[in-house]
Design a protein around this motif. Structure first.
Motif: not given
Ligand code: OGA
Ligand code: NI
Length: 353
Positions: A207, A209, A211, A226, A283, A293, A295
């Motif tokens: 995944r 991410n 932001y 979570h 976290h 951001r 990740s």
């Molecule tokens: C996740 C997570 C943290 C991040 O994708 O489960 O905790 O820094 N990501 O994006």
């Protein structure tokens, strides 16, 4: 499982790009969930462990370090992990370029809650839920039989190759870590892999991410609190922008990532298999008004169709079995309905005594 989202999906990136001066109500978290930005000096100095993997692989002292990190933190950063640094930078850069594409191009990969595969902006199908300030792209990676090339982005041109190369390296790292975790629990090196269902049967997904900048970061979260549902997570954080926070008692520690490090965290399935010796720690992600951001979270998971419960050798008279076994497909579908919900899901498997 629902096949469509309960409300029309809004891309948070597009919302952010309109320059909204305030966070719309559906992203405003209740007061007790909002992030705390001004930590005290002493809290600011606490860090998750950083492990040099050259001192870990095959070394008894290394096993002790891994064990204490997994018992106390559920998280550690790895340096000298063996994954090529320029590959890490390239795959993250390619995903950044993907998110910069026009919305129509990204929407070709729009996902639905039955598989989650593709481009999306929400986790969970609870109507009227408060949403997180992020978009993401979710892909199945292992077993390779479930890979669906039509779900993989075709832009930028090199992205598919990079995902494959990065996936192979991180998969190998996870296999090595699985042995190390097994030994650090006092088990034979291959015990944990067998308990996860065996090489070739385990699952993995990626995944990415995204932001976006947020006009009022104090009111919302990029990703709500979570624990990760699967086995092991390998996180490639943004090279410039922090945001990941790890729970430590009643406070949240913002991770300062070491250059070129990868972050490991224990998921719920390892907590269950280890009979609670290793912790899947909560976290969350905070956002900010100045920088977006990116990740990449690589989730290494058990085979979906076998019951996962505490490993027999880790159940003793003094430490009876803590969790009732559950198949990962079943566990995952519960999580996919509810979205991020702290540690509620794994706690629901606790056997009462
Ligand atoms: C996740 C997570 C943290 C991040 O994708 O489960 O905790 O820094 N990501 O994006
Ligand atoms: Ni996570």
């Amino acid at each position: 499982m629902a096949t469509c989202w309960p409300e029309p999906i809004v891309s948070v990136q597009s919302l952010s790009q309109t320059g909204v001066p305030t966070v719309p109500n559906r992203y405003v978290k209740p007061a007790h969930q909002r992030p705390v930005f001004n930590t005290t000096q002493s809290e600011a100095e606490i860090e998750i462990p950083v492990l040099d993997m050259d001192d870990v692989w095959g070394k008894p002292e290394g096993l002790r370090l891994v064990r204490s990190a997994c018992e106390e933190w559920g998280f550690f950063q790895m340096v000298n992990h063996g994954v090529n640094h320029s590959l890490m930078e390239s795959v993250r850069g390619a995903w950044r370029e993907f998110f910069e594409l026009p919305l129509d191009e990204k929407r070709k990969y729009a996902n639905s809650p039955d598989t989650y595969e593709g481009y999306g902006s929400r986790l969970g199908v609870v109507k009227d839920a408060k949403l997180d300030w992020s978009d993401y792209f979710f892909l199945n990676y292992l077993p390779s039989s479930i890979r669906n090339p039509s779900k993989w982005p075709s832009q930028p041109p090199k992205i598919r190759e990079l995902i494959k190369e990065y996936g192979e390296e991180v998969k190998k790292l996870c296999e090595r870590l699985t042995e190390t975790l097994s030994e650090s629990l006092g088990l034979e090196p291959d015990h944990l892999m067998k308990a996860l269902g065996g090489e070739g049967k385990v699952g993995a997904s990626l995944r990415t991410n995204f932001y976006p900048k947020c006009p009022q970061p104090q009111l919302t979260l990029g990703l709500s609190s979570h624990s990760d549902p699967g086995g092991i997570t390998i996180l490639l954080p943004d090279e410039k922008v922090s945001g990941l926070q790890v729970r430590r008692g009643d406070s949240w520690i913002t991770v300062k990532s070491v250059p070129n490090a990868l972050i490991v965290n224990i998921g719920d399935q390892i907590q269950i298999l280890s009979n609670g010796i290793y912790k899947s720690v909560e976290h969350q992600v905070i956002v900010n008004s100045g920088m977006e951001r990116v990740s990449l979270a690589f989730f290494y998971n058990p085979r979906i169709d076998i019951p996962i419960g505490p490993i027999e050798e880790l159940v003793t008279e003094n430490r009876p079995a803590l969790y009732k076994p559950i198949r990962f497909d079943e566990y995952r579908s519960l999580i996919r309905q509810k979205g991020p919900c702290g540690k509620n899901q794994v706690d629901s498997l606790l056997l009462s005594r």
